[in-house]
Design an enzyme around this catalytic site. Structure first.
Site, PDB file in Angstrom:
ATOM      1  N   GLY A  31       0.809  -1.216   0.000  1.00  0.00           N
ATOM      2  CA  GLY A  31       0.000   0.000   0.000  1.00  0.00           C
ATOM      3  C   GLY A  31       0.839   1.261   0.000  1.00  0.00           C
ATOM      4  O   GLY A  31       2.023   1.218  -0.324  1.00  0.00           O
ATOM      5  N   HIS A  37       4.730   2.025  -7.941  1.00  0.00           N
ATOM      6  CA  HIS A  37       3.748   0.930  -8.020  1.00  0.00           C
ATOM      7  C   HIS A  37       2.943   1.030  -9.312  1.00  0.00           C
ATOM      8  O   HIS A  37       2.671   0.022  -9.961  1.00  0.00           O
ATOM      9  CB  HIS A  37       2.759   1.006  -6.852  1.00  0.00           C
ATOM     10  CG  HIS A  37       3.369   0.785  -5.504  1.00  0.00           C
ATOM     11  ND1 HIS A  37       3.404   1.768  -4.536  1.00  0.00           N
ATOM     12  CD2 HIS A  37       3.970  -0.303  -4.958  1.00  0.00           C
ATOM     13  CE1 HIS A  37       3.978   1.281  -3.449  1.00  0.00           C
ATOM     14  NE2 HIS A  37       4.343   0.038  -3.676  1.00  0.00           N
ATOM     15  N   GLY A 150       9.662  -4.517  -8.342  1.00  0.00           N
ATOM     16  CA  GLY A 150      10.566  -3.427  -8.702  1.00  0.00           C
ATOM     17  C   GLY A 150      12.018  -3.768  -8.379  1.00  0.00           C
ATOM     18  O   GLY A 150      12.303  -4.475  -7.409  1.00  0.00           O
ATOM     19  N   ASP A 153      14.095  -3.060  -4.817  1.00  0.00           N
ATOM     20  CA  ASP A 153      14.383  -4.160  -3.894  1.00  0.00           C
ATOM     21  C   ASP A 153      15.003  -5.289  -4.719  1.00  0.00           C
ATOM     22  O   ASP A 153      14.397  -6.345  -4.907  1.00  0.00           O
ATOM     23  CB  ASP A 153      13.091  -4.613  -3.218  1.00  0.00           C
ATOM     24  CG  ASP A 153      12.468  -3.506  -2.397  1.00  0.00           C
ATOM     25  OD1 ASP A 153      13.054  -3.125  -1.386  1.00  0.00           O
ATOM     26  OD2 ASP A 153      11.405  -2.982  -2.808  1.00  0.00           O
ATOM     27  N   SER A 189       7.370   3.895  -0.428  1.00  0.00           N
ATOM     28  CA  SER A 189       6.273   4.318   0.464  1.00  0.00           C
ATOM     29  C   SER A 189       6.844   5.003   1.703  1.00  0.00           C
ATOM     30  O   SER A 189       6.189   5.836   2.318  1.00  0.00           O
ATOM     31  CB  SER A 189       5.453   3.105   0.889  1.00  0.00           C
ATOM     32  OG  SER A 189       4.996   2.440  -0.257  1.00  0.00           O
ATOM     33  N   ARG A 190       8.071   4.644   2.063  1.00  0.00           N
ATOM     34  CA  ARG A 190       8.685   5.234   3.264  1.00  0.00           C
ATOM     35  C   ARG A 190       9.025   6.716   3.066  1.00  0.00           C
ATOM     36  O   ARG A 190       9.165   7.445   4.045  1.00  0.00           O
ATOM     37  CB  ARG A 190       9.957   4.481   3.634  1.00  0.00           C
ATOM     38  CG  ARG A 190       9.691   3.108   4.177  1.00  0.00           C
ATOM     39  CD  ARG A 190      10.945   2.524   4.784  1.00  0.00           C
ATOM     40  NE  ARG A 190      10.631   1.395   5.639  1.00  0.00           N
ATOM     41  CZ  ARG A 190      10.433   0.166   5.205  1.00  0.00           C
ATOM     42  NH1 ARG A 190      10.532  -0.093   3.925  1.00  0.00           N
ATOM     43  NH2 ARG A 190      10.127  -0.812   6.043  1.00  0.00           N
TER      44      ARG A 190
END
Ligand code: PAF
Length: 283
Positions: A31, A37, A150, A153, A189-190
């Site tokens: 999320g 994303h 992705g 990572d 997201s971080r």
């Protein structure tokens, strides 16, 4: 858009779509969706009629409880964003923890042929057992034809390819390029949780990776690592956790460069209490 919170109903729906000849792509997420994303989802639509997006903050892959608690949860905004790119053929799976783990919130224990030992594996205890557990579970529920991950990572991507190979899971894993903000910061997201000052400091990570790449032609890995360490010592808002140049295939740190192999540089940095990772292909 169809949103499912329950794996049985989801599996049934996907089975019916596949029976009609639709190819199914899968983008697993935790999320707090961003353009990175969305680029995976767009890639999914190039190869499939239907794309399933899972939104699940997986508790077993967090080595620090505080990080799990603070991880952004923005389901309503995520759904609005997904609707804006493709309303009809996207399926969202946003399960509660019990739908995935039933009564035991525990990781399975995996071996990934040594890919799990370095970098994220060394610094985040149990992380890849957690990732392996959730991804295997999701692939079993969704049974996609293709799944998209992705390259930010990169170690995770290699580990998922190994998971699928070792467990004979019938899916093609597709790696997608890192999506960056205009100033070079890899999308994550971080990033949402960075303070303004840390956000301004963070593009230094990619800038350093790019210079490391330039140096790779003429300098040794040891020399480049020392240079990177010295650069971060001068950055008061960023704390280097690791910088490692590793073989792209085995992910083992390079000892002696070989012209027959390809290498990548991997980095993890704390910006305040937010941990950021990035990587770059060197040759
Ligand atoms: O990369 C991520 O966001 C997560 O590790 C994943 C693959 C969704 C598993 O929880």
């Amino acid at each position: 858009m169809n949103i499912f919170y329950d794996k049985t109903a989801l599996s049934k729906h996907i089975k019916a779509l596949k029976a009609k000849g639709n190819s199914v792509g899968f983008v697993p997420t935790m999320g707090a969706l961003h353009n990175g994303h969305l680029s995976l989802i767009k890639e999914g639509f190039k190869q499939n009629e239907v794309v399933v997006v899972s939104i699940f903050v997986n508790p077993t892959q967090f080595d620090k409880k505080e990080d799990l608690v603070k991880y952004p949860r923005t389901l309503n905004a995520d759904i609005v964003l997904l609707k804006s790119i493709a309303d009809t053929n996207i399926i969202v799976y946003a399960p509660p923890v019990e739908d995935i783990y039933e009564s035991k919130v525990e990781s399975q224990s995996f071996s990934f042929d040594g890919l799990e030992y370095e970098m994220e594996g060394a610094f985040r205890d149990g992380h890849f057992d957690g990732v392996g557990t959730i991804v295997k579970r999701l692939l079993e529920i969704i049974k996609p034809d293709y799944a998209y991950f992705g390259e930010k990572d990169f170690q995770q991507l290699q580990i998922i390819k190994k998971l699928v190979e070792l467990h004979h899971i019938p899916v093609e894993i597709v790696g997608c390029p890192i999506h960056r903000a205009e100033d070079g910061l890899a999308m994550s997201s971080r990033n949402e949780r960075l303070t303004k000052a840390h956000r301004e400091a963070a593009p230094f990570i990619y800038k350093t990776l790019k210079t490391a790449k330039e140096k790779f032609g003429t300098k040794s890995a040891k020399n480049i690592s020392e240079w990177v360490e010295s650069q971060f010592k001068e950055q008061p808002l960023l704390e280097l956790e690791y910088f490692i140049i590793a073989d792209t295939k085995t992910l083992n740190p390079v000892k002696q460069k070989s012209t027959k192999k390809t290498y990548r540089a991997f980095i993890a940095v704390y910006a305040g209490d937010i941990r950021l990772i990035d990587n770059i292909a060197l040759n």
